[in-house]
Every structure is written in structure tokens, then in C-alpha cells.
Design an enzyme around this catalytic site. Structure first.
Site, short mmCIF file in Angstrom:
data_model
loop_
_atom_site.label_atom_id
_atom_site.label_comp_id
_atom_site.label_asym_id
_atom_site.label_seq_id
_atom_site.Cartn_x
_atom_site.Cartn_y
_atom_site.Cartn_z
N TYR A 1 -10.49 0.82 -4.59
CA TYR A 1 -10.16 0.49 -5.97
C TYR A 1 -9.95 -1.02 -6.17
O TYR A 1 -9.44 -1.44 -7.20
CB TYR A 1 -8.90 1.24 -6.42
CG TYR A 1 -9.08 2.73 -6.60
CD1 TYR A 1 -10.27 3.37 -6.26
CD2 TYR A 1 -8.06 3.52 -7.14
CE1 TYR A 1 -10.42 4.75 -6.42
CE2 TYR A 1 -8.21 4.89 -7.31
CZ TYR A 1 -9.39 5.49 -6.94
OH TYR A 1 -9.53 6.85 -7.11
N LYS B 1 -8.41 8.22 7.55
CA LYS B 1 -9.71 8.75 8.00
C LYS B 1 -10.26 7.76 9.03
O LYS B 1 -11.40 7.27 8.93
CB LYS B 1 -10.64 8.90 6.78
CG LYS B 1 -11.89 9.70 7.04
CD LYS B 1 -11.64 11.19 7.20
CE LYS B 1 -12.94 11.88 7.60
NZ LYS B 1 -12.79 13.32 7.82
N ASP C 1 -8.67 14.94 5.20
CA ASP C 1 -9.24 16.27 4.94
C ASP C 1 -8.32 17.36 5.48
O ASP C 1 -8.09 18.38 4.84
CB ASP C 1 -10.67 16.39 5.49
CG ASP C 1 -10.87 15.70 6.84
OD1 ASP C 1 -9.94 15.04 7.33
OD2 ASP C 1 -11.98 15.81 7.40
N ASP D 1 -4.67 8.68 -4.88
CA ASP D 1 -5.03 9.15 -6.22
C ASP D 1 -5.35 10.64 -6.16
O ASP D 1 -4.84 11.44 -6.96
CB ASP D 1 -6.24 8.34 -6.72
CG ASP D 1 -6.51 8.54 -8.19
OD1 ASP D 1 -5.70 9.22 -8.86
OD2 ASP D 1 -7.53 8.01 -8.68
N ASP E 1 -2.77 14.17 -7.39
CA ASP E 1 -3.13 15.23 -8.35
C ASP E 1 -3.08 16.60 -7.67
O ASP E 1 -2.64 17.58 -8.26
CB ASP E 1 -4.53 14.99 -8.94
CG ASP E 1 -4.52 14.00 -10.11
OD1 ASP E 1 -3.65 13.11 -10.11
OD2 ASP E 1 -5.37 14.11 -11.01
MG MG Z 1 -5.22 9.71 -10.87
#
Ligand code: MG
Ligand code: NAI
Length: 336
Positions: free
Chosen positions: A124, A171, A204, A228, A232
Site C-alpha cells: 500500500y 509470508k 494463509d 487489511d 475484515d
Molecule cells: Mg479495509
């Protein structure tokens, strides 16, 4: 003395949940002066910039902001306002407490964890470019200094909140240099906290483990994109996006906002759940030392969910933003 707080209503359901939050915060007896500032698609249309400098300057002046969600149009070359805000103010830690709440349907009833997400780097960082037509390169930035400060933040949070363990998510097998640097930095920071548990997990595998048994986690720390997605996912474990609060914390400034976005599918219908933003306001009140008002708000949220009257549709009710806000205001009045 009343504390000035910059208020960004944002887009979509933003103004609806902001107004509801202001009403409950006032009823809780918080002593705030709201200073409204524009950001989002609305600001872009009216002022030509989705994040006007005047808004950034107000946050720099007053240090604290409460922010509604801002719409980022997909694939239009529009840089996310949230990413700009977090980078511009160096809000390096995104903190999202994930608790089960009474009366909320969900697969688990005793989740209690915190997601700590690096907020300024990773994929990001916004460094994408065309190499040739049809080929785009996106850069994933990892610096030791940013990795170190976010992992240290997670350990300090664990210590302050009396938690037992920090889980670092990565990862590094597939990204040996970037996540390798993050992982070795995390291990070095963990050495400074021998009295707290430390574990490492691939992202994962973390997803699977969270689905199987989220109660085994305490503090989760990770880079930007993973954070992110995982936040959620975690919101889904405790009743959905409408409930989960968040804080973006930097050394100088902090901006509090719910995890959810501007929800264009329900915007303007008066049915949005304001609890995510309201609980973000409670985190903000805690942060600025107005603990009594923060506690009253958390109490009112629990009471409202337990009574199950006037709840919004995402909570299985047949009420709307107005009815749930009335309940929250009534319950904040009865709080100790
Ligand atoms: Mg978000
Ligand atoms: P979203 O979180 O806005 O919505 C996802 C789903 O959850 C929708 O069905 C929505 O109706 C529901 N939902 C979200 N918040 C709710 C609430 N308070 N009460 C009841 N239902 C709620 O995510 P989506 O649709 O991916 O993104 C919409 C826009 O929001 C995009 O432009 C995105 O860039 C932006 N966004 C902004 C954020 C921010 O400003 N911090 C964070 C996430 C997305």
C-alpha cells in the site's frame, strides 16, 4: 477544558453514522468541541481535492480526529484518501480490537483479540507503474525501522492491556527478502519481551486457524495488506463490519475510524449501524483521557445489544439508524 477534535463525516453512510455518534457521545457527557473538516469524494467534487491541505492542517493543529469512511473510486487512478492520510500524518499503527459482544449472532462468543497493522508501507505504499503497456509493477516496501516500531507497538499494547501473547503473521517463505526482514526484526523485538509469548504464523495458515478457533489468539501484528484483509475477516467473527472500531495511531497524531467503508449500497437510506464509529469514538475518548465517557459508551453498546430493541438490519433487527441511536442515547443515560 473542552478538547477540540477534528470531525470528518466522509462519504456514503459516513454523515449518517457521524451524526448518530455525536449524539451518543454528547449524551455520555464527553467534553469535546467538534471541528468539522471535509475529506472524501464529496470534498473532491466541491474543492477539487479529496484530502484538502486545510483538513490535514487542522489535524496537525488539534492532533486528534474522528473520521467517517471515504469512498475511493476503483481503478480511476485516484489514490486512496485513507492511504494518503495515514502516510501524510505518519499514522503508523492501525489498531482494531475484536471482541465478541453479547446478543450478537456469530460462530463464537468469546473472541478477544487485537489486530495491529503496519499502516504506512507494504504493497500500500502506492508505488505502482507501467513498465510497458500491459505490464504493471507494484512495489512492496519493507523497512527495518517501520517493522520494528509496529512490532514494538504490539508488544507494548500487549503489556499495557495485560495480554499474554503476540502473534506475528507473515509470508516469509514466498517473500524471503521483504517478509524475511520483517520476520527477523520481529524476532529481535520479541527478545526484549521475554515475559510475553511470541509466535510466528504464515498468513494463509492464520486465516484457517482464525476460522477454526479465534480464541487462541491475543495480539496479532502484521504488515499493511495482510492487516487489511485479516481485520475484515476478524470483524466477521464477531458480528460484522458494523460493529468493529479502529484507531490509526502515530507519534504525534491519531485518527479514529470504524473498519467499514462508505457502504454505497445502503447510503442515504438511514439504515447504517453507527456502532463501529461510536466505539471508535470511545477509543478516542480513552486516548484523550476522557475514560468515564468512554466506559459509558461501551456500557451503552452492550446494553443496547442485550436488550435487542431498535437494532439495525445487519444485527438482525428491523430498526434503523435513528432507532438504534435512540436506544444508545437512552442506555448511555443509565450507565454508571
Ligand atoms: Mg479495509
Ligand atoms: P463497505 O465496508 O463499505 O461495505 C461492505 C458491506 O458491509 C456492504 O454490504 C455494506 O452495506 C455493509 N456495511 C458496511 N458498514 C456498515 C454499517 N455501518 N452498517 C451496516 N452495514 C454496513 O466496503 P466496500 O463496499 O468494499 O467499500 C465501499 C467504499 O468504501 C469503497 O469506496 C472503499 O474504498 C471505501 N472504504 C473506505 C474505508 C475508510 O474510509 N476507512 C474503509 C473501507 C472501504
Amino acid at each position: 477544558m473542552s478538547t477540540p477534535v477534528v470531525l470528518i463525516p466522509g462519504d456514503g453512510i459516513g454523515p449518517e453514522v457521524t451524526a448518530a455518534t455525536q449524539a451518543v457521545v454528547q449524551a455520555a457527557g464527553a467534553d469535546l468541541t467538534w471541528i468539522e473538516a471535509p475529506a472524501g469524494l464529496g470534498a473532491a467534487e466541491r474543492l477539487g481535492d479529496p484530502l484538502p491541505n486545510s483538513t490535514l492542517d487542522l489535524i496537525r493543529q488539534h492532533r486528534v480526529a474522528l473520521k467517517g469512511p471515504c469512498t475511493t473510486p476503483i481503478g480511476k487512478g485516484f489514490r486512496s484518501i485513507n492511504v494518503r492520510l495515514r502516510q501524510g500524518l505518519d499514522l503508523y499503527a492501525s489498531v482494531r480490537p475484536i471482541h465478541s459482544l453479547p446478543g450478537v449472532r456469530g460462530p463464537y462468543s468469546n473472541v478477544d483479540l487485537v489486530v495491529v497493522r503496519e499502516n504506512t508501507e507494504g504493497l500500500y505504499s502506492g508505488m505502482e507503474h507501467f513498465v510497458v503497456p500491459g505490464v504493471v509493477e507494484g512495489l512492496r516496501l519493507v523497512t527495518r525501522s517501520a517493522a520494528e516500531r509496529i512490532v514494538r507497538y504490539a508488544f507494548e499494547l500487549a503489556r499495557q492491556q495485560g495480554r499474554r501473547k503476540v502473534t506475528f503473521c507473515h509470508k516469509a517463505d514466498v517473500l524471503p527478502l521483504s517478509d524475511g526482514l520483517f520476520l527477523s526484526t520481529a524476532r529481535a523485538v520479541a527478545d526484549d519481551y521475554p515475559f510475553l509469548g511470541f509466535e510466528e504464523i504464515r498468513v494463509d495458515q492464520l486465516c484457517m486457524e482464525l476460522a477454526l478457533d479465534p480464541t487462541r489468539f491475543d495480539v496479532l501484528v502484521m504488515e499493511n495488506l495482510f492487516g487489511d484483509v485479516i481485520s475484515d475477516l476478524c470483524a466477521g467473527l464477531v458480528g460484522g463490519l458494523g460493529l468493529v472500531p479502529g484507531a490509526n495511531i502515530g507519534v504525534r497524531y491519531s485518527v479514529f475510524e470504524a473498519v467499514h467503508g462508505s457502504a454505497p449500497d445502503i447510503a442515504g437510506k438511514g439504515v447504517a449501524n453507527p456502532i463501529g464509529l461510536l466505539r471508535s469514538a470511545a477509543l478516542m475518548l480513552e486516548h484523550i483521557g476522557q475514560r468515564k465517557a468512554a466506559k459509558r459508551i461501551e456500557h451503552a453498546v452492550v446494553q443496547t445489544l442485550q436488550n435487542a430493541r431498535g437494532l439495525t438490519r445487519d444485527l438482525g433487527g428491523d430498526g434503523n439508524t435513528r432507532t438504534i441511536t435512540e436506544q444508545l442515547v437512552a442506555n448511555v443515560g443509565g450507565a454508571p
